[in-house]
Enzyme design. Structure first.
Site, PDB file in Angstrom:
ATOM      1  N   PRO A 124      65.223  44.377 -28.167  1.00 17.42           N
ATOM      2  CA  PRO A 124      65.173  45.583 -27.321  1.00 17.42           C
ATOM      3  C   PRO A 124      64.262  45.463 -26.112  1.00 17.42           C
ATOM      4  O   PRO A 124      63.157  44.921 -26.191  1.00 17.42           O
ATOM      5  CB  PRO A 124      64.670  46.655 -28.298  1.00 17.42           C
ATOM      6  N   CYS A 125      64.745  46.031 -24.999  1.00 15.62           N
ATOM      7  CA  CYS A 125      64.042  45.941 -23.718  1.00 15.62           C
ATOM      8  C   CYS A 125      63.070  47.078 -23.425  1.00 15.62           C
ATOM      9  O   CYS A 125      62.113  46.877 -22.667  1.00 15.62           O
ATOM     10  CB  CYS A 125      65.064  45.890 -22.572  1.00 15.62           C
ATOM     11  N   PRO A 126      63.269  48.307 -23.961  1.00 14.64           N
ATOM     12  CA  PRO A 126      62.412  49.428 -23.553  1.00 14.64           C
ATOM     13  C   PRO A 126      60.914  49.200 -23.669  1.00 14.64           C
ATOM     14  O   PRO A 126      60.152  49.728 -22.841  1.00 14.64           O
ATOM     15  CB  PRO A 126      62.887  50.563 -24.474  1.00 14.64           C
TER      16      PRO A 126
END
Length: 413
Positions: A77-79
């Site tokens: 995940p990037c967030p």
């Protein structure tokens, strides 16, 4: 070592998977939490073992059963690192980067490849990156980070991705990052035939207007709205290319659409802009889901380029190279990690051999406190600093990630 096997975590809808397949890897396993993306993977490669569920749940898969795989890969995940977000890093319950690195201790893959957003390359995360490099070194890997741009691999899109590659020390001398290639195709040239599909007479004129490369496609998350091509700045950039970015169209412009018309892109066009050729992959689901799957993907040509270099290293192709000196991302982290006692500000500056100013040390300490426990004390009237536990999820049963996932499962993507 034939075939080369890969276990892919957070596989999404298959951008990285397709690229690694092109590089010569065969999927031993792919794991993804989004049901529609899993349907897409199974639809395109029914022979693969594709598991649906939380990648950190051993009821979904047991990493120990895949010990010795040639490559562990994923787009976690990037967030936690996104510039558009709060950049909480290890304090973000969605962070899986450190957990993925810890899989190397369990699975002992011969190589590791993880990709994420450009934000992870920022000074804010210098200590996080240093921790990753040091941990991989402890596990017997030589690791390196590189910021790669999709436009350097034939994709007419401004899509920077920060990629980590690590190889066991016997293979590391054979690895080199892929060479870039000049971009030969603009957005207009790439999409003209699709714009003409419904008979639009002015598609050629539009293609001449769309003579540059597009901004980063933003797939977004299930928390936010429908399909559009990104934030305000990106929408302006798309309009400069003659594209209406306020949504995704069902069809190409019809015959009779006027000259100067700014069309919306279709799913097929977006997929081509992301590096799919159009006949190599079919996306399952409704339009918004398809767009999200495509927009969140690692472009297949970039994955193929990096994967090919990893495959060559695992086969020990070419001459062995002398390994470059390891880049130190955060000297303050390294100093505190090696210290046998808490250090004062002056002692940290002295240990850096004068390379760091007081202002630089204070800023790095501020960043460190966001990802690590930092017990403070006093010695002779001066404040002391100590490097404590890394806050990231690495498999802890009591981590806040579990509560978050239980509450937000339907919105995790």
């Amino acid at each position: 070592m034939d075939p080369l096997r890969v276990v892919e975590i957070c596989a999404g809808a298959g951008g990285q998977a397709l690229g690694l397949e092109r590089a010569g890897f065969e999927h031993w396993l792919a794991v993804e939490i989004d049901p529609t993306a899993v349907e897409t993977l199974r639809h395109n490669r029914p022979e693969w073992d594709v598991r649906l569920g939380d990648v950190a749940d051993e009821d979904v898969w047991d990493p120990k059963q895949f010990k010795g795989v040639e490559l562990l890969a994923g787009g976690v995940p990037c967030p936690p690192f996104s510039i558009a977000g709060k950049q909480l890093g290890s304090s973000d319950e969605r962070d899986l980067f450190a957990w993925a690195v810890e899989l190397c201790a369990v699975m002992t893959p011969r190589a590791l490849m993880l990709e994420n957003v450009r934000g992870l390359s920022a000074p804010r995360f210098s200590a996080y990156r240093q921790h990753v490099l040091d941990r991989l070194d402890e596990l017997g890997y030589v690791a390196d980070w590189r910021l790669l741009h999709a436009s350097d691999f034939g994709v007419p899109q401004l899509r920077p991705r920060f990629v980590l590659v690590a190889l066991q020390k016997e293979y590391a001398p054979y690895f080199s990052w892929p060479e870039t290639v000049p971009l030969k195709t603009s957005v207009g040239e790439l999409l003209q035939d699709l714009m003409e599909a419904e008979g639009w007479e002015h598609a050629a004129e539009w293609a001449r207007r769309a003579s540059g490369i597009g901004p980063t496609l933003v797939g977004g998350s299930k928390k936010h709205g429908g399909a559009d091509l990104g934030p305000t700045r990106a929408k302006r950039a798309w309009m400069d290319l003659g594209v209406d970015a306020m949504g995704v169209a069902n069809e190409a412009p019809p015959a009779g659409a006027p000259e100067g018309h700014n069309p919306k892109l279709t799913i097929e066009m977006v997929a081509r802009l992301q590096g799919w050729t159009g006949d190599d992959w079919e996306f399952v689901g409704r339009k918004t889901s398809k767009y999200r799957q495509i927009g969140n993907a690692f472009p297949p040509p970039v994955a193929a380029a990096v994967g090919s270099r990893i495959a060559a290293a695992l086969r020990r192709e070419g001459p062995a190279r002398e390994l470059a000196e390891v880049v130190v991302h955060d000297e303050v982290y390294r100093i505190l990690r090696a210290a046998e006692k808490p250090l004062t500000l002056r002692e940290i500056i002295t240990a850096s051999a004068g390379d760091l100013t007081q202002e630089e040390v204070l800023l790095r300490l501020k960043h460190l406190e966001r990802d690590f426990d930092m017990p403070r004390g006093k010695r002779r009237g001066e404040e002391t600093f100590e490097l404590g536990n890394f806050r990231a999820f690495v498999g802890q049963d009591d981590h806040i990630r579990h509560e978050y996932l239980a509450q937000m499962r339907s919105k995790v993507s």
